[in-house]
Design a protein around this motif. Sequence first.
Motif, PDB file in Angstrom:
ATOM      1  N   GLY A 178      86.383  77.459  -7.916  1.00 22.06           N
ATOM      2  CA  GLY A 178      86.054  78.745  -7.286  1.00 22.06           C
ATOM      3  C   GLY A 178      84.628  78.763  -6.799  1.00 22.06           C
ATOM      4  O   GLY A 178      83.808  77.946  -7.231  1.00 22.06           O
ATOM      5  N   PRO A 179      84.318  79.691  -5.877  1.00 20.63           N
ATOM      6  CA  PRO A 179      82.979  79.703  -5.257  1.00 20.63           C
ATOM      7  C   PRO A 179      81.864  79.966  -6.273  1.00 20.63           C
ATOM      8  O   PRO A 179      80.735  79.514  -6.077  1.00 20.63           O
ATOM      9  CB  PRO A 179      83.066  80.845  -4.238  1.00 20.63           C
ATOM     10  N   GLU A 180      82.190  80.653  -7.358  1.00 22.06           N
ATOM     11  CA  GLU A 180      81.148  80.987  -8.347  1.00 22.06           C
ATOM     12  C   GLU A 180      80.652  79.757  -9.090  1.00 22.06           C
ATOM     13  O   GLU A 180      79.605  79.786  -9.733  1.00 22.06           O
ATOM     14  CB  GLU A 180      81.673  82.055  -9.329  1.00 22.06           C
ATOM     15  N   LYS A 181      81.386  78.638  -8.951  1.00 19.35           N
ATOM     16  CA  LYS A 181      80.982  77.421  -9.671  1.00 19.35           C
ATOM     17  C   LYS A 181      79.962  76.589  -8.893  1.00 19.35           C
ATOM     18  O   LYS A 181      79.520  75.552  -9.361  1.00 19.35           O
ATOM     19  CB  LYS A 181      82.219  76.543  -9.953  1.00 19.35           C
ATOM     20  N   TRP A 182      79.626  77.049  -7.698  1.00 18.11           N
ATOM     21  CA  TRP A 182      78.771  76.224  -6.828  1.00 18.11           C
ATOM     22  C   TRP A 182      77.320  76.099  -7.302  1.00 18.11           C
ATOM     23  O   TRP A 182      76.613  75.176  -6.930  1.00 18.11           O
ATOM     24  CB  TRP A 182      78.824  76.726  -5.376  1.00 18.11           C
ATOM     25  N   SER A 183      76.879  77.043  -8.146  1.00 17.41           N
ATOM     26  CA  SER A 183      75.474  76.993  -8.589  1.00 17.41           C
ATOM     27  C   SER A 183      75.174  75.656  -9.268  1.00 17.41           C
ATOM     28  O   SER A 183      74.082  75.115  -9.148  1.00 17.41           O
ATOM     29  CB  SER A 183      75.172  78.164  -9.514  1.00 17.41           C
ATOM     30  N   GLU A 231      74.526  73.302  -6.584  1.00 25.80           N
ATOM     31  CA  GLU A 231      73.243  73.631  -5.957  1.00 25.80           C
ATOM     32  C   GLU A 231      72.076  73.150  -6.821  1.00 25.80           C
ATOM     33  O   GLU A 231      71.057  72.691  -6.296  1.00 25.80           O
ATOM     34  CB  GLU A 231      73.158  75.142  -5.698  1.00 25.80           C
ATOM     35  N   TRP A 256      85.336  79.858   0.356  1.00 27.72           N
ATOM     36  CA  TRP A 256      84.435  79.689  -0.793  1.00 27.72           C
ATOM     37  C   TRP A 256      83.044  79.335  -0.283  1.00 27.72           C
ATOM     38  O   TRP A 256      82.051  79.682  -0.872  1.00 27.72           O
ATOM     39  CB  TRP A 256      84.924  78.563  -1.708  1.00 27.72           C
ATOM     40  N   ARG A 257      83.030  78.557   0.825  1.00 26.06           N
ATOM     41  CA  ARG A 257      81.767  78.124   1.423  1.00 26.06           C
ATOM     42  C   ARG A 257      81.864  78.309   2.941  1.00 26.06           C
ATOM     43  O   ARG A 257      82.964  78.300   3.492  1.00 26.06           O
ATOM     44  CB  ARG A 257      81.490  76.639   1.118  1.00 26.06           C
TER      45      ARG A 257
END
Lengths: 245, 318
Positions: B210-215, B218, B239-240
């Motif tokens: 999910g997009p919230e896992k991108w940190s 990053e 998501w991105r």
Amino acid sequence: MKILVCITHVPDTTSKISFTDNNTKFDKNGVQFIIGPYDDYALARAVELKEQHSGTVTALNVGEAETEPTLRKALAIGADDAIRVNAFPSDAFFVATQIAKVAKEGNYDLIMMGRESIDFNGGIVHSLVGEMLALPSISPVMSLDIENGLAKMTREIEGGKEFLEVALPFVAGCQEPIAEWKIPNMRGIMASRTKPLEVVEPEKVEDGTSVKSFELPPPKGDVKIFESDKIDELVDELINKAKVI
Amino acid sequence: MSALVFVEIDEKEVKKSSLEAVSYGKSLGGDVLAICFGDLTASGIEKIGKAGANKLIQVKEEKLAVPNIMAYSTAIAETFDQNGCDTLVLAKSSLGDPVSARVAIKVGASVVPNVSGLPEGSGEMVVDRSIYTGKAVAKTLVKGAKKVLTIKKNTVPILEDGSAPEVVDFKPTLKDEDFKVKVTKTEKATGEVLLPEADIVVSGGRGMGGPEKWSMLEDLAKVLGAATGCSKPVSDMNWRPHHEHVGQTGIKVSPSLYIAVGISGAIQHLAGVNSSKYILVINKDPEAPFFKAADFGIVGDAFDIVPKLTEAIKAKKD
């Protein structure tokens, strides 16, 4: 509104790439040819614009007789007629010259195509055509709407996008998400068989480049797998051996 | 013999890919003129000289502050002819590609996009051109006296032994037709490493969850000075953003290191990354096809491995 959509006849994205005749020709053996995926987006949006504004969509391909099934597919998707310039598409300049000639004679309001072909990936044919016809060219276009002869577009740039406005006519190189690909239905397929497909002879021009031979990249070595508790070893490899971080 | 190089400026700094183009121009053996639009920092000018340019032609017109493909092409063609150049070199980009084509027609040159190697031998020019999204190379004969070459990233190293360039201002002869296209707005990520320019790319796939896992990605990108990318399903699901989509129908990258996390490695994704120098794959499925295209791999849970990798790199770099 008269729209010209230029389509390429290219190997399916999953094709195995290999060459024959001493690496001077693409090996077509077992390869399925399709409308270039980016051209498919351009065609889909052209058909939508035609429905909104009324008008015609002409599909154009520069290619030999073998590309006709691909042009018929464009007719099945919704183009009204098709033109094939009967020539091997030897380089971008040659192809652009042919497109510019057809576009000029047909007096189109909008010339659309994919951002690039997926075989040679040049991504310059739209700009060459634009310059040859003294028209603006925009690529890669991600959205395109037309109101009263003015086109509003978004164009992808590195790290973001530009919002653009330009008066018709112009040339657009398209990419997703400009429209959803259209899958031909039975009615479209039946109709495509009788829609006009005109074959014209090419304008003679000297191409600017020619391919002397093709090469495949050297085969990749085996992957080096690191255990999940040996991350330090991986970091060491990246820093000291590969020297990439 | 003299080469003209179009140097792109981004927030008053010279783009790295443009410095590669300058060094490519230098390696052709003659004089190198660079042309740029807008203000540039003193260190940017110095870098252009070090990379190989003898002379920098600066166009500082207010109305060209926002990149304008048609006007830039007019100005570059005018410079090319005035200075008797024979070759124009550009970095492949959303600006370089259209400018290369337009200038080629204006000056009557042969144009080759996606050049991935220096010319071979002497006499007639033959260059490698990347085709089939990096799956093959075409040895391409470039005919005629005038040539335009667009260079793929990482084709040549940036030289650093040149001296300060002579800097001259230039006022091109522009036409009204050059301003037919209006840029009404530009949306651009700021302060981030741009994906096509990046030396290292950290990319995530559907396996991220999910997009919230991108940190997590990053953070890894930050310690590496890397750009972030993603697979097609990830940008399709929003998501991105689309400009991070790497693959056949997205951005093609050629970084020194491509790190793929939770991406299975569909052939369409590989088409966008196969020019990377090294590929590191992190995936919990040992059968993921991406491992076959990788140089390095770790089989395991990304949520466990990526933070550890970030920490390990931080520790070594400090």
